[in-house]
Write a protein that holds these residues in place. Structure first.
Motif, PDB file in Angstrom:
ATOM      1  N   ARG A   1      38.017  41.144  36.543  1.00  0.00           N
ATOM      2  CA  ARG A   1      36.840  41.160  35.687  1.00  0.00           C
ATOM      3  C   ARG A   1      36.990  42.143  34.540  1.00  0.00           C
ATOM      4  O   ARG A   1      37.655  43.181  34.670  1.00  0.00           O
ATOM      5  N   VAL A   2      36.366  41.817  33.398  1.00  0.00           N
ATOM      6  CA  VAL A   2      36.268  42.780  32.305  1.00  0.00           C
ATOM      7  C   VAL A   2      35.433  43.957  32.796  1.00  0.00           C
ATOM      8  O   VAL A   2      34.364  43.780  33.390  1.00  0.00           O
ATOM      9  N   ARG A   3      35.901  45.155  32.554  1.00  0.00           N
ATOM     10  CA  ARG A   3      35.213  46.339  33.071  1.00  0.00           C
ATOM     11  C   ARG A   3      33.946  46.647  32.253  1.00  0.00           C
ATOM     12  O   ARG A   3      34.002  46.659  31.020  1.00  0.00           O
ATOM     13  N   PRO A   4      32.832  46.883  32.931  1.00  0.00           N
ATOM     14  CA  PRO A   4      31.607  47.231  32.205  1.00  0.00           C
ATOM     15  C   PRO A   4      31.737  48.593  31.519  1.00  0.00           C
ATOM     16  O   PRO A   4      32.455  49.470  32.007  1.00  0.00           O
ATOM     17  N   LYS A   5      31.030  48.764  30.408  1.00  0.00           N
ATOM     18  CA  LYS A   5      31.118  50.018  29.667  1.00  0.00           C
ATOM     19  C   LYS A   5      30.633  51.189  30.511  1.00  0.00           C
ATOM     20  O   LYS A   5      31.209  52.274  30.474  1.00  0.00           O
ATOM     21  N   GLU A   6      29.551  50.979  31.235  1.00  0.00           N
ATOM     22  CA  GLU A   6      29.005  52.053  32.072  1.00  0.00           C
ATOM     23  C   GLU A   6      29.635  51.971  33.458  1.00  0.00           C
ATOM     24  O   GLU A   6      29.129  51.285  34.342  1.00  0.00           O
ATOM     25  N   SER A   7      30.745  52.658  33.619  1.00  0.00           N
ATOM     26  CA  SER A   7      31.426  52.679  34.911  1.00  0.00           C
ATOM     27  C   SER A   7      32.197  53.978  35.031  1.00  0.00           C
ATOM     28  O   SER A   7      32.377  54.713  34.066  1.00  0.00           O
TER      29      SER A   7
ATOM     30  N   ASN B   1      37.111  52.170  50.879  1.00  0.00           N
ATOM     31  CA  ASN B   1      36.719  50.758  50.922  1.00  0.00           C
ATOM     32  C   ASN B   1      37.826  49.927  51.563  1.00  0.00           C
ATOM     33  O   ASN B   1      37.561  49.024  52.353  1.00  0.00           O
ATOM     34  N   THR B   2      39.065  50.251  51.171  1.00  0.00           N
ATOM     35  CA  THR B   2      40.236  49.553  51.688  1.00  0.00           C
ATOM     36  C   THR B   2      41.218  50.563  52.259  1.00  0.00           C
ATOM     37  O   THR B   2      41.439  51.624  51.663  1.00  0.00           O
ATOM     38  N   VAL B   3      41.809  50.217  53.398  1.00  0.00           N
ATOM     39  CA  VAL B   3      42.839  51.043  54.019  1.00  0.00           C
ATOM     40  C   VAL B   3      44.111  50.208  54.112  1.00  0.00           C
ATOM     41  O   VAL B   3      44.077  49.057  54.560  1.00  0.00           O
TER      42      VAL B   3
ATOM     43  N   PHE C   1      37.556  44.396  43.588  1.00  0.00           N
ATOM     44  CA  PHE C   1      37.014  43.070  43.306  1.00  0.00           C
ATOM     45  C   PHE C   1      36.252  42.542  44.514  1.00  0.00           C
ATOM     46  O   PHE C   1      36.745  42.599  45.647  1.00  0.00           O
ATOM     47  N   ALA C   2      35.067  42.008  44.273  1.00  0.00           N
ATOM     48  CA  ALA C   2      34.131  41.710  45.357  1.00  0.00           C
ATOM     49  C   ALA C   2      34.610  40.610  46.294  1.00  0.00           C
ATOM     50  O   ALA C   2      34.479  40.718  47.516  1.00  0.00           O
ATOM     51  N   ASP C   3      35.155  39.530  45.751  1.00  0.00           N
ATOM     52  CA  ASP C   3      35.606  38.414  46.579  1.00  0.00           C
ATOM     53  C   ASP C   3      36.951  38.785  47.203  1.00  0.00           C
ATOM     54  O   ASP C   3      37.987  38.771  46.534  1.00  0.00           O
ATOM     55  N   GLN C   4      36.932  39.108  48.476  1.00  0.00           N
ATOM     56  CA  GLN C   4      38.127  39.627  49.133  1.00  0.00           C
ATOM     57  C   GLN C   4      39.252  38.604  49.233  1.00  0.00           C
ATOM     58  O   GLN C   4      40.426  38.943  49.059  1.00  0.00           O
ATOM     59  N   THR C   5      38.924  37.357  49.479  1.00  0.00           N
ATOM     60  CA  THR C   5      39.967  36.334  49.547  1.00  0.00           C
ATOM     61  C   THR C   5      40.628  36.153  48.192  1.00  0.00           C
ATOM     62  O   THR C   5      41.858  36.126  48.075  1.00  0.00           O
ATOM     63  N   ASN C   6      39.819  36.033  47.147  1.00  0.00           N
ATOM     64  CA  ASN C   6      40.377  35.899  45.806  1.00  0.00           C
ATOM     65  C   ASN C   6      41.206  37.115  45.414  1.00  0.00           C
ATOM     66  O   ASN C   6      42.223  36.991  44.727  1.00  0.00           O
ATOM     67  N   ALA C   7      40.767  38.287  45.851  1.00  0.00           N
ATOM     68  CA  ALA C   7      41.509  39.513  45.527  1.00  0.00           C
ATOM     69  C   ALA C   7      42.911  39.471  46.130  1.00  0.00           C
ATOM     70  O   ALA C   7      43.899  39.837  45.476  1.00  0.00           O
ATOM     71  N   VAL C   8      43.007  39.031  47.375  1.00  0.00           N
ATOM     72  CA  VAL C   8      44.322  38.911  48.022  1.00  0.00           C
ATOM     73  C   VAL C   8      45.178  37.890  47.278  1.00  0.00           C
ATOM     74  O   VAL C   8      46.351  38.137  46.965  1.00  0.00           O
TER      75      VAL C   8
END
Length: 274
Positions: free
Chosen positions: A14-20, A94-96, A228-235
Motif C-alpha cells: 500500500r501507498v504509505r499514509p502521510k500521517e504515520s 506483531n510477527t515472530v 500489511f493487513a491481509d496475511q495470506t496476501n502478505a505471504v
C-alpha cells in the motif's frame, strides 16, 4: 492451483499514509543465529528491515551482536537465552520469525520452546529452517498463532512425513490442514498452501541457488506480514517479490546473492505499490 502474478504486489503493498510513524508498520521479532550460523539471522533481519517493518528486534547468540550492529544499526538486538527478555520482546511483536540459523542443539531447543510458550493466537509466527527440524525431531506441540511454515522439500519431508517424490498437492494440503496455517514449500517453483487456496510461483531462477535465500525469504515474509493487513496476501507477495527481484538481477548476473535481493526491496516495493 492458481499461478502467482505481479498483481499480488499492488493488491498488497500500500501507498504509505502521510500521517504515520514506525509503529504504523508493525513490530517484527526474529529469533535465531547460534554461534555458528549468525549470517542466517542477519540476512533474515536485514530482509525484514528493508521490506519496511517499522521496528525490528533480533534475539540471537551474543557472538552475533557486533556483526548485527555494524551491518544493520536499524535493528535492536538481545540475547536469545535470556528468558525474561525473550518473553517481553516476543510478546510485543506483531510477527515472530523463528529458526534461521537457530541450530539443533539443546540451547536451540530451549529457545524454540520458549518462543512457543510465549506467542499468542493474535500473532503471526513464521517457522523456518532449524525450527522445522526441531519440531520434527522432538515432536513439539505447535502453539496457537497464525502459523506460516517455510520448509524446503527435505524439511517438509521431516515435518509432514511425505517423501519428496510423493509430495503431491493433495498430500501436502492434507498435512497443511492438520498443521493449520500456511505452508510455503520452497523448490525451483515454490508452492504456497493456504487456508483459502493454493498458489504456484513460476518466478525465480537457478541463479538463486546459494546459501541464505531461505533466510532472506523468511525475513521478507516477516516484514510483509507485520505491516500489511491481509496475511495470506502478505505471504504471497513476499514469495513473488523474492523471486521476481532475482529474475531481474539474473538478466545480467550468473549468480544472485540474497543480500542483493534485500537491497533491491525498497526500490521494487516502491515501483509496485498499489
Amino acid at each position: 492451483m492458481e499461478t502467482l502474478t505481479e498483481q499480488i504486489l499492488a493488491q498488497t503493498i500500500r501507498v504509505r499514509p502521510k500521517e504515520s510513524h514506525k509503529g504504523t508498520y508493525g513490530r517484527v521479532c526474529l529469533v535465531g543465529g547460534n554461534d555458528h550460523f549468525g549470517g542466517a539471522i542477519l540476512m533474515a533481519t536485514e530482509a525484514s528491515v528493508y521490506s519496511g517493518a517499522g521496528l525490528n528486534t533480533t534475539l540471537t547468540d551474543p557472538s552475533n551482536f557486533i556483526s548485527l550492529h555494524s551491518r544493520l544499526p536499524e535493528a535492536m538486538v538481545a540475547n536469545f537465552t535470556n528468558r525474561d527478555e525473550l518473553t517481553d520482546l516476543v510478546s510485543a511483536a506483531n510477527t515472530v520469525v523463528v529458526g534461521p540459523g537457530l541450530g539443533t542443539t539443546d540451547t536451540s531447543l530451549s529457545v524454540l520452546k520458549a518462543v512457543f510458550d510465549t506467542v499468542s493466537d493474535n500473532q503471526t509466527l513464521i517457522v523456518d529452517g532449524s525450527a522445522i527440524t526441531l519440531i520434527s525431531k522432538h515432536d513439539l506441540k505447535l502453539p496457537k498463532a497464525h502459523l506460516v511454515f517455510t520448509p524446503h522439500q527435505m524439511e517438509w519431508q521431516r515435518l509432514s512425513g511425505i517423501k519428496i517424490a510423493a509430495q503431491t498437492d493433495e498430500a501436502n494440503e492434507a498435512v497443511r490442514r492438520q498443521l493449520g496455517g500456511t505452508v510455503v514449500l520452497k523448490s525451483h517453483q515454490t508452492k504456497v498452501y493456504t487456508p483459502t487456496g493454493s498458489f504456484l510461483n513460476t518466478a525465480g531462477t537457478p541463479a538463486q541457488a546459494t546459501g541464505g535465500m531461505g533466510d532472506t525469504l523468511a525475513g521478507m515474509i516477516g516484514g510483509f506480514t507485520a505491516q500489511f493487513a491481509d496475511q495470506t496476501n502478505a505471504v504471497l507477495a513476499a514469495v513473488y517479490a523474492h523471486s521476481a527481484i532475482a529474475d531481474e538481477l539474473a538478466q545480467n548476473q550468473y549468480v544472485v546473492l540474497p543480500t542483493q535481493i534485500i537491497h533491491q526491496l525498497p526500490r521494487y516495493m516502491h515501483e509496485h505499490q498499489g
